[in-house]
Design a protein around this motif. Structure first.
Motif, mmCIF file in Angstrom:
data_model
loop_
_atom_site.group_PDB
_atom_site.id
_atom_site.type_symbol
_atom_site.label_atom_id
_atom_site.label_comp_id
_atom_site.label_asym_id
_atom_site.label_seq_id
_atom_site.Cartn_x
_atom_site.Cartn_y
_atom_site.Cartn_z
ATOM 1 N N ASP A 1 -5.219 -0.159 11.977
ATOM 2 C CA ASP A 1 -5.283 0.232 10.565
ATOM 3 C C ASP A 1 -4.093 -0.360 9.821
ATOM 4 O O ASP A 1 -3.042 0.267 9.685
ATOM 5 C CB ASP A 1 -5.298 1.760 10.453
ATOM 6 C CG ASP A 1 -5.627 2.235 9.040
ATOM 7 O OD1 ASP A 1 -5.527 1.423 8.102
ATOM 8 O OD2 ASP A 1 -5.962 3.421 8.877
ATOM 9 N N VAL A 2 -4.244 -1.577 9.324
ATOM 10 C CA VAL A 2 -3.145 -2.285 8.672
ATOM 11 C C VAL A 2 -2.676 -1.599 7.388
ATOM 12 O O VAL A 2 -1.476 -1.415 7.193
ATOM 13 C CB VAL A 2 -3.537 -3.757 8.418
ATOM 14 C CG1 VAL A 2 -2.495 -4.454 7.532
ATOM 15 C CG2 VAL A 2 -3.667 -4.507 9.745
ATOM 16 N N PRO A 3 -3.583 -1.213 6.465
ATOM 17 C CA PRO A 3 -3.105 -0.552 5.244
ATOM 18 C C PRO A 3 -2.273 0.693 5.534
ATOM 19 O O PRO A 3 -1.243 0.935 4.887
ATOM 20 C CB PRO A 3 -4.396 -0.212 4.500
ATOM 21 C CG PRO A 3 -5.355 -1.272 4.936
ATOM 22 C CD PRO A 3 -5.033 -1.476 6.386
ATOM 23 N N SER B 1 -9.528 -8.294 10.992
ATOM 24 C CA SER B 1 -9.094 -9.264 9.984
ATOM 25 C C SER B 1 -8.975 -8.564 8.632
ATOM 26 O O SER B 1 -9.901 -7.870 8.191
ATOM 27 C CB SER B 1 -10.087 -10.426 9.891
ATOM 28 O OG SER B 1 -9.700 -11.332 8.874
ATOM 29 N N TYR B 2 -7.821 -8.736 7.995
ATOM 30 C CA TYR B 2 -7.548 -8.138 6.690
ATOM 31 C C TYR B 2 -7.097 -9.241 5.733
ATOM 32 O O TYR B 2 -6.086 -9.901 5.970
ATOM 33 C CB TYR B 2 -6.438 -7.092 6.795
ATOM 34 C CG TYR B 2 -6.816 -5.860 7.585
ATOM 35 C CD1 TYR B 2 -7.160 -4.680 6.945
ATOM 36 C CD2 TYR B 2 -6.833 -5.883 8.983
ATOM 37 C CE1 TYR B 2 -7.501 -3.539 7.671
ATOM 38 C CE2 TYR B 2 -7.173 -4.757 9.718
ATOM 39 C CZ TYR B 2 -7.505 -3.591 9.051
ATOM 40 O OH TYR B 2 -7.847 -2.470 9.762
ATOM 41 N N THR B 3 -7.885 -9.440 4.669
ATOM 42 C CA THR B 3 -7.515 -10.409 3.639
ATOM 43 C C THR B 3 -7.024 -9.628 2.427
ATOM 44 O O THR B 3 -7.779 -8.882 1.803
ATOM 45 C CB THR B 3 -8.709 -11.298 3.264
ATOM 46 O OG1 THR B 3 -9.185 -11.969 4.443
ATOM 47 C CG2 THR B 3 -8.298 -12.345 2.236
ATOM 48 N N PHE C 1 0.853 -1.188 0.000
ATOM 49 C CA PHE C 1 0.000 0.000 0.000
ATOM 50 C C PHE C 1 0.888 1.236 0.000
ATOM 51 O O PHE C 1 2.015 1.211 0.493
ATOM 52 C CB PHE C 1 -0.908 0.025 1.241
ATOM 53 C CG PHE C 1 -1.876 -1.111 1.320
ATOM 54 C CD1 PHE C 1 -3.152 -1.001 0.790
ATOM 55 C CD2 PHE C 1 -1.514 -2.313 1.918
ATOM 56 C CE1 PHE C 1 -4.055 -2.052 0.850
ATOM 57 C CE2 PHE C 1 -2.392 -3.381 1.987
ATOM 58 C CZ PHE C 1 -3.670 -3.250 1.445
ATOM 59 N N GLU C 2 0.350 2.325 -0.573
ATOM 60 C CA GLU C 2 1.040 3.611 -0.541
ATOM 61 C C GLU C 2 0.032 4.715 -0.233
ATOM 62 O O GLU C 2 -1.158 4.600 -0.554
ATOM 63 C CB GLU C 2 1.710 3.918 -1.890
ATOM 64 C CG GLU C 2 2.886 3.022 -2.238
ATOM 65 C CD GLU C 2 4.176 3.412 -1.525
ATOM 66 O OE1 GLU C 2 4.111 4.023 -0.441
ATOM 67 O OE2 GLU C 2 5.257 3.097 -2.053
ATOM 68 N N PHE C 3 0.504 5.783 0.370
ATOM 69 C CA PHE C 3 -0.360 6.926 0.656
ATOM 70 C C PHE C 3 -0.533 7.804 -0.575
ATOM 71 O O PHE C 3 0.423 8.078 -1.301
ATOM 72 C CB PHE C 3 0.228 7.781 1.777
ATOM 73 C CG PHE C 3 0.055 7.198 3.148
ATOM 74 C CD1 PHE C 3 -1.212 6.912 3.648
ATOM 75 C CD2 PHE C 3 1.158 6.949 3.942
ATOM 76 C CE1 PHE C 3 -1.370 6.382 4.920
ATOM 77 C CE2 PHE C 3 1.014 6.421 5.218
ATOM 78 C CZ PHE C 3 -0.255 6.134 5.712
ATOM 79 N N ASP C 4 -1.779 8.262 -0.803
ATOM 80 C CA ASP C 4 -2.017 9.229 -1.866
ATOM 81 C C ASP C 4 -1.916 10.646 -1.291
ATOM 82 O O ASP C 4 -1.577 10.838 -0.109
ATOM 83 C CB ASP C 4 -3.369 8.983 -2.545
ATOM 84 C CG ASP C 4 -4.572 9.227 -1.638
ATOM 85 O OD1 ASP C 4 -4.407 9.819 -0.550
ATOM 86 O OD2 ASP C 4 -5.688 8.828 -2.025
ATOM 87 N N ILE D 1 -11.798 -6.176 4.520
ATOM 88 C CA ILE D 1 -11.646 -5.867 5.942
ATOM 89 C C ILE D 1 -12.892 -6.299 6.698
ATOM 90 O O ILE D 1 -14.019 -5.990 6.285
ATOM 91 C CB ILE D 1 -11.410 -4.350 6.147
ATOM 92 C CG1 ILE D 1 -10.245 -3.871 5.268
ATOM 93 C CG2 ILE D 1 -11.144 -4.044 7.617
ATOM 94 C CD1 ILE D 1 -10.063 -2.373 5.272
ATOM 95 N N SER D 2 -12.691 -6.995 7.790
ATOM 96 C CA SER D 2 -13.829 -7.429 8.595
ATOM 97 C C SER D 2 -14.486 -6.226 9.272
ATOM 98 O O SER D 2 -13.871 -5.164 9.422
ATOM 99 C CB SER D 2 -13.379 -8.440 9.657
ATOM 100 O OG SER D 2 -12.489 -7.830 10.565
#
Length: 531
Positions: A155-157, A92-94, A68-71, A86-87
């Motif tokens: 916040d995984v991303p 949970s992050y798939t 992931f990257e920040f915009d 995302i759950s």
């Protein structure tokens, strides 16, 4: 004291003398499809997990990519990732990878590579450690899909999109399996360019070539996110320690971009129609303090430093033109949404040497030399080193000002030895403004003892407040916690602030697509107008 304008005129007079030499020095680099960059320092460590050095990160962003990257709006967008599910409870992050991704050696990028890369990253990076502390499981679903399961929301991303520190770059599993304390020698990467480590030595110009196996995204570029196109076949990065030689190379067109020019040199080029002088990314100026050796293991000694800093005085000396700096006493920056100057309980304004001397005495300072690491090839930081040495001496302290280049400093700062035995007490630094604006990403605010950034601040109250901030969902609650955190930091003093400033960046007028306002400089999507 001479004004910045007068100094700039003096600098400009030297350019003609340097131009002929610059033409000779860079004569062999003038290639039509080559972007030529003057680097901020000599690259000595190539592993972005071993060090947080900005020089290393500029190198790493060329040869690696991230999930992931920040915009431009600060939103974490998929990069190597194709999508994320995302759950509802955000535990949970798939994550699914884009199809057809390859490393620079032609090997496929799979979840095995990703999982091992994230494990190495999380063992070193401050944000990665926060994620690891909440990690329940990370499992492979198939070659393109994996799942991260957590014990509490996180916040995984955003964590995986972190720009500074030790970013979560994706490497081959064989490379990422190296212990995080050992520097890698295999530079097989996942980014738009590739680097031949075997043909390079520190001090040499670094040569990056287009990665033929890189598959850019199709969405429009936005800050670090979106399409990353290797528009030049080759990028050459030269370390030019003499500022006048570098300046002359920009004037004569032998170089295209100068990432960190001294302010005087940059201002001297303002009226040159062949170059653009732009503002760079804003940063929080500060002194890094060694908390594990005397005298600054005592909070009274750290407090003494605050009485030695006049932010107006130090920025006039180090930066010059007030267009590029302002005072600030917010630990999460005055520019950021969580910054709160009113929370700062420490000294402001003019220096008070008598108070500083009193506090040093209360701290038990024994008169031994205070070692300041002085990066002489970073002009603004060099001035801040000289400034603090002068202020400490006025307060009655002995000072050992040790001159070195920035790359050497990044090696020295790892030492926890006593200052008299090769260790250190202080050095000037910055924290990039965006990351400095959040408790999640401010490297030097983290106070988790042995796992903290260099200086190793250790304060349970700060860490508890950082954890509360991360767990909070409501923005008003986050702001309340952030204010409490900054109030605590102003008492504990993990570092001391010198204000906020914006550096200058110089590039040739025929260069387009270059963004000077980034926390770490990148060179994808950059073009020459004549192309």
């Amino acid at each position: 004291m001479k004004t910045s304008t007068n100094r700039s005129k003096s600098v400009a007079k030297k350019v003609m003398l340097s131009s002929i030499f610059a033409g000779m020095f860079f004569a062999n680099t003038a290639m039509a499809d080559t972007l030529r960059v003057i680097a901020d320092a000599d690259l000595k460590t190539i592993d972005p997990i071993v060090t947080t050095s900005g020089t290393t990160l500029v190198h790493a962003y060329l040869i690696y990519d991230k999930l992931f990257e920040f915009d431009k709006d600060g939103v974490a967008r998929p990069q190597l990732a194709d999508k994320v599910d995302i759950s509802a409870d955000t535990k949970s992050y798939t994550i699914t990878l884009r199809k057809g991704l390859k490393f620079s050696d032609g090997g496929p990028i799979t979840t095995d590579d990703v999982i091992q890369s994230l494990k190495r990253w999380a063992s070193r990076d401050q944000t990665g450690q926060l994620l690891a502390a909440r990690l329940k499981n990370i499992t492979k679903v198939d070659d393109l899909t994996f799942r991260i399961e957590l014990n509490e929301p996180f916040d995984v991303p955003a964590a995986l999109a972190g720009v500074t520190g030790n970013p979560a770059f994706i490497m081959p599993k064989r490379v990422a399996s190296l212990p995080p304390t050992d520097q890698l020698t295999d530079t097989t990467g996942s980014g738009p360019y590739q680097f031949d480590y075997s043909s390079w030595k520190p001090g040499q110009t670094r040569i990056y070539t287009k990665n033929p196996n890189y598959v850019p995204r199709n969405d429009p570029p936005s800050f670090f996110a979106g399409k990353k196109e290797a528009t030049f076949d080759t990028i050459e990065m030269a370390y030019v320690p003499d500022a006048n030689t570098a300046m002359a190379a920009m004037v004569t067109g032998q170089q295209d971009i100068w990432t960190s020019p001294p302010m005087d040199n940059a201002l001297a080029l303002k009226n040159n129609p062949d170059v653009v002088v732009a503002k760079g990314y804003f940063s929080q100026g500060l002194y890094v303090i060694n908390h594990v050796v005397p005298p600054f293991d005592n909070v009274k000694a750290r407090e003494a430093l605050t009485y030695l800093i006049d932010q107006n005085e130090i920025n006039r000396a180090a930066v010059g033109d007030q267009e590029f700096w302002h005072t600030c006493y917010a630990y999460l920056t005055c520019e950021g949404k969580f910054g709160d100057e009113s929370a700062y309980a420490g000294h402001r304004g003019a220096a008070d040497f008598d108070k500083a001397k009193e506090l040093l005495k209360e701290a038990g300072y024994d008169g031994k030399p205070i070692v300041i690491l002085d990066p002489t090839d970073w002009p603004e930081a060099h001035v801040r080193s000289l400034y603090m040495a002068q202020q400490l001496r006025k307060a009655g302290a002995q000072v050992d000002l040790q001159a070195m280049d920035w790359s050497t400093l990044t090696s020295r700062r790892t030492s926890k030895a006593p200052a008299s035995e090769g260790g250190w007490n202080l050095f000037p630094n910055i924290m990039e403004g965006g990351p400095a604006s959040s408790p999640l990403t401010h490297l030097m605010l983290a106070s988790n003892c042995e796992k903290a950034w260099f200086g190793w601040p250790c304060d349970k109250k700060i860490e508890d407040l950082r954890a509360a901030f991360i767990s909070a969902v409501d923005q008003n609650e986050k702001k309340k916690i952030a204010s409490e955190l900054q109030a605590r930091a102003s008492v504990y003093l993990p570092f001391v602030m010198t204000g906020e400033y914006t550096g200058a960046v110089v590039y040739r007028a025929d260069i387009e697509g270059f963004n000077p306002e980034t926390a770490e400089t990148y060179f994808w999507n950059v073009r020459r107008k004549s192309k």
